[in-house]
Design an enzyme around this catalytic site. Structure first.
Site, mmCIF file in Angstrom:
data_model
loop_
_atom_site.group_PDB
_atom_site.id
_atom_site.type_symbol
_atom_site.label_atom_id
_atom_site.label_comp_id
_atom_site.label_asym_id
_atom_site.label_seq_id
_atom_site.Cartn_x
_atom_site.Cartn_y
_atom_site.Cartn_z
ATOM 1 N N CYS A 1 91.387 23.401 16.351
ATOM 2 C CA CYS A 1 91.974 24.654 16.856
ATOM 3 C C CYS A 1 93.395 24.878 16.385
ATOM 4 O O CYS A 1 93.922 25.982 16.521
ATOM 5 C CB CYS A 1 91.963 24.658 18.372
ATOM 6 S SG CYS A 1 90.299 24.803 18.969
HETATM 7 N N1 CO8 Z 1 75.499 29.685 32.885
HETATM 8 C C1 CO8 Z 1 75.433 29.385 34.211
HETATM 9 N N2 CO8 Z 1 75.963 28.278 34.746
HETATM 10 C C2 CO8 Z 1 76.605 27.436 33.915
HETATM 11 C C3 CO8 Z 1 76.714 27.676 32.529
HETATM 12 C C4 CO8 Z 1 76.124 28.860 32.026
HETATM 13 N N3 CO8 Z 1 76.179 29.165 30.722
HETATM 14 N N4 CO8 Z 1 77.413 26.681 31.967
HETATM 15 C C5 CO8 Z 1 77.738 25.829 32.940
HETATM 16 N N5 CO8 Z 1 77.227 26.270 34.123
HETATM 17 C C6 CO8 Z 1 77.327 25.614 35.440
HETATM 18 C C7 CO8 Z 1 77.548 24.119 35.277
HETATM 19 O O1 CO8 Z 1 76.338 23.434 35.068
HETATM 20 C C8 CO8 Z 1 78.187 23.771 36.600
HETATM 21 O O2 CO8 Z 1 77.183 23.662 37.578
HETATM 22 P P1 CO8 Z 1 77.341 22.591 38.773
HETATM 23 O O3 CO8 Z 1 78.608 22.982 39.484
HETATM 24 O O4 CO8 Z 1 76.089 22.797 39.522
HETATM 25 O O5 CO8 Z 1 77.475 21.260 38.065
HETATM 26 C C9 CO8 Z 1 79.027 25.000 36.909
HETATM 27 O O6 CO8 Z 1 78.455 26.077 36.149
HETATM 28 C C10 CO8 Z 1 80.467 24.829 36.514
HETATM 29 O O7 CO8 Z 1 80.496 24.231 35.182
HETATM 30 P P2 CO8 Z 1 81.783 23.773 34.471
HETATM 31 O O8 CO8 Z 1 82.521 22.861 35.380
HETATM 32 O O9 CO8 Z 1 81.444 23.268 33.113
HETATM 33 O O10 CO8 Z 1 82.473 25.198 34.340
HETATM 34 P P3 CO8 Z 1 83.970 25.577 34.186
HETATM 35 O O11 CO8 Z 1 84.319 26.457 35.317
HETATM 36 O O12 CO8 Z 1 84.860 24.404 33.866
HETATM 37 O O13 CO8 Z 1 83.916 26.456 32.858
HETATM 38 C C11 CO8 Z 1 84.393 26.220 30.518
HETATM 39 C C12 CO8 Z 1 83.437 25.921 31.641
HETATM 40 C C13 CO8 Z 1 84.361 27.729 30.298
HETATM 41 C C14 CO8 Z 1 83.902 25.524 29.273
HETATM 42 C C15 CO8 Z 1 85.806 25.781 30.892
HETATM 43 O O14 CO8 Z 1 85.827 24.467 31.393
HETATM 44 C C16 CO8 Z 1 86.776 25.847 29.725
HETATM 45 O O15 CO8 Z 1 86.859 26.812 28.985
HETATM 46 N N6 CO8 Z 1 87.569 24.846 29.576
HETATM 47 C C17 CO8 Z 1 88.572 24.824 28.479
HETATM 48 C C18 CO8 Z 1 87.950 24.250 27.339
HETATM 49 C C19 CO8 Z 1 88.662 24.464 26.058
HETATM 50 O O16 CO8 Z 1 89.676 25.087 25.874
HETATM 51 N N7 CO8 Z 1 88.092 23.890 25.086
HETATM 52 C C20 CO8 Z 1 88.541 24.003 23.783
HETATM 53 C C21 CO8 Z 1 87.336 24.134 23.037
HETATM 54 S S1 CO8 Z 1 87.422 24.498 21.399
HETATM 55 C C22 CO8 Z 1 88.456 23.502 20.550
HETATM 56 O O17 CO8 Z 1 89.421 23.059 21.014
HETATM 57 C C23 CO8 Z 1 88.202 23.109 19.185
HETATM 58 C C24 CO8 Z 1 86.893 23.243 18.678
HETATM 59 C C25 CO8 Z 1 87.028 23.734 17.296
HETATM 60 C C26 CO8 Z 1 85.826 24.437 16.883
HETATM 61 C C27 CO8 Z 1 86.136 25.808 16.469
HETATM 62 C C28 CO8 Z 1 85.131 26.423 15.608
HETATM 63 C C29 CO8 Z 1 85.662 27.694 15.091
#
Ligand code: CO8
Length: 381
Positions: free
Chosen positions: A162
């Protein structure tokens, strides 16, 4: 420590943004994923019943928007992604004498940046391609674009996930400051969709494709209508296992499927959120103070675009109650997470209205972990 006192007078004189013509809404993406999950669950009903396999959970467009702020994403090819039997884009192989897709994307953004900067290929001495993924190892994508533009000089690729854009801009600044190049074309073509596991509910919604480019040169050579002087650059990395991408050419020697379970993008999103927000806010605060301003005085923050809640939290830490979408613009609602390109997209789309003397910060944060920032001041050259 990678912070250093820059000589004044190095500018970003133009940026370009190329947006793919196809887009996928959350609703369309979820419909394809849920059809895939339903089919998987019915085909494996016996194993799921016996406890040998876990049923695939369903995704939801409301969850995606609430958890991430993403409503839609641009992609180079929607068709294969939305086919529940394929669940990945279709990107046909090209012949060696054709431009590869990533070079083609980068070239489109590069031409827009050159036009904005009022520069011709003969004014450029170096081309740097920085991206989270590279379509091939060699010849470098940067050299391919250099060749297509007819630039006489040197070119190379670099990958810092990133932070590839901010780190490659820093390399450009160093080259101009040292005199190894008069002007550098920095290109960040993020071809993200091939690395997404569209069958994984937790990550199928996160990424989109895009390309951005910037021209870095000396103020004396700048002939653009307006430009941004770079007051400082700051880069930082700290090892973390919370965001990984493990597919590799060495998989062939390890006798494993390079794209098997867990080999594509995966993350512990909650941990990333908790750890990276304070790191990024502290990094920006230190950097802004080192360039003689207080964080709340900065007119605009062009932050990395991974999650709207992360950006709101960081913006609040920096600007207190004065934090607003106008001062820390969000583009991920339309573009999703475009790896290193997000903060440059925000800069490209939300900087023209600022006045000479106004200050802004471009900042990326993500896998590595890596954080990169540039403190800028608008000038009328
Ligand atoms: N639909 C419905 N429910 C879902 C879904 C979905 N799609 N996905 C997860 N859930 C559920 C989970 O299973 C969980 O259920 P339970 O509570 O029963 O276990 C609940 O929703 C909550 O899940 P999470 O705890 O995972 O959800 P969050 O509220 O934390 O949200 C995020 C998830 C959006 C991923 C969030 O944590 C986030 O954005 N965090 C920051 C991450 C970030 O910035 N990452 C960087 C990634 S990219 C990067 O740095 C480099 C990669 C380079 C590649 C680039 C290519 C161009």
């Amino acid at each position: 420590m990678s912070e250093y006192k820059l000589p004044r007078g190095i500018v970003i004189s133009g940026t370009g943004l190329w947006t793919p013509p196809e887009a996928i809404s959350n609703e369309e993406l979820v419909e394809a994923y849920n059809a895939h999950a339903e089919r998987y669950n019915s085909e494996h009903a016996a194993e799921i019943e016996a406890g040998e396999l876990t049923a695939k959970p369903f995704s939801s467009a409301e969850f995606i928007e609430k958890a991430s702020g993403i409503k839609s994403r641009y992609v180079v090819s929607r068709e294969g992604i939305l086919d529940p039997q394929r669940m990945r884009p279709y990107i046909p192989e090209r012949a060696d004498d054709e431009l590869c897709l990533q070079a083609e994307m980068g070239l489109k953004a590069a031409k827009l940046a050159l036009e904005k900067a009022n520069k011709k290929p003969e004014d450029i001495d170096a081309v740097i391609v920085g991206a989270s993924y590279l379509q091939r190892s060699y010849p470098a994508i940067a050299i391919e674009i250099q060749g297509a533009l007819g630039i006489d000089g040197f070119a190379f690729d670099m990958e810092v996930a990133c932070s590839s854009a901010t780190f490659s801009l820093q390399r450009a600044v160093d080259a101009v400051a040292s005199g190894s190049a008069r002007a550098v074309l920095v290109i960040n073509p993020e071809l993200a969709s091939p690395q997404v596991d569209f069958t994984d509910r937790d990550s199928h919604f996160i990424f989109g494709d895009v390309a951005v480019a910037s021209v870095v040169e000396r103020r004396e050579t700048c002939s653009a209508d307006s430009a941004w002087e770079i007051l400082g650059t700051k880069a930082k990395t700290v090892f973390s296992n919370n965001i990984r991408s493990n597919f590799s050419y060495t998989s062939r020697a390890a006798d494993v499927d390079p794209f098997g379970d867990g080999k594509l993008f995966r993350q512990n999103g909650r941990k990333v959120f908790k750890e990276v927000c304070p790191m990024a806010a502290a990094h920006i605060e230190e950097h802004v103070r080192a360039t003689g301003s207080e964080p709340e005085e900065v007119n605009r923050y062009w932050l990395h675009q991974a999650n709207i809640n992360m950006n709101n939290l960081i913006a609040k830490k920096l600007m207190g109650d004065d934090a607003s979408a106008e001062r820390a613009p969000i583009v991920l609602d339309r573009y999703a997470n475009t790896g290193c390109a997000g903060s440059v997209i925000a800069f490209n789309l939300h900087s023209d209205d600022l006045q000479p003397g106004d200050r802004g910060v471009i900042c990326s944060f993500g896998a590595g972990y890596s954080i990169g920032s540039l403190v800028l001041e608008k000038i009328a050259p």
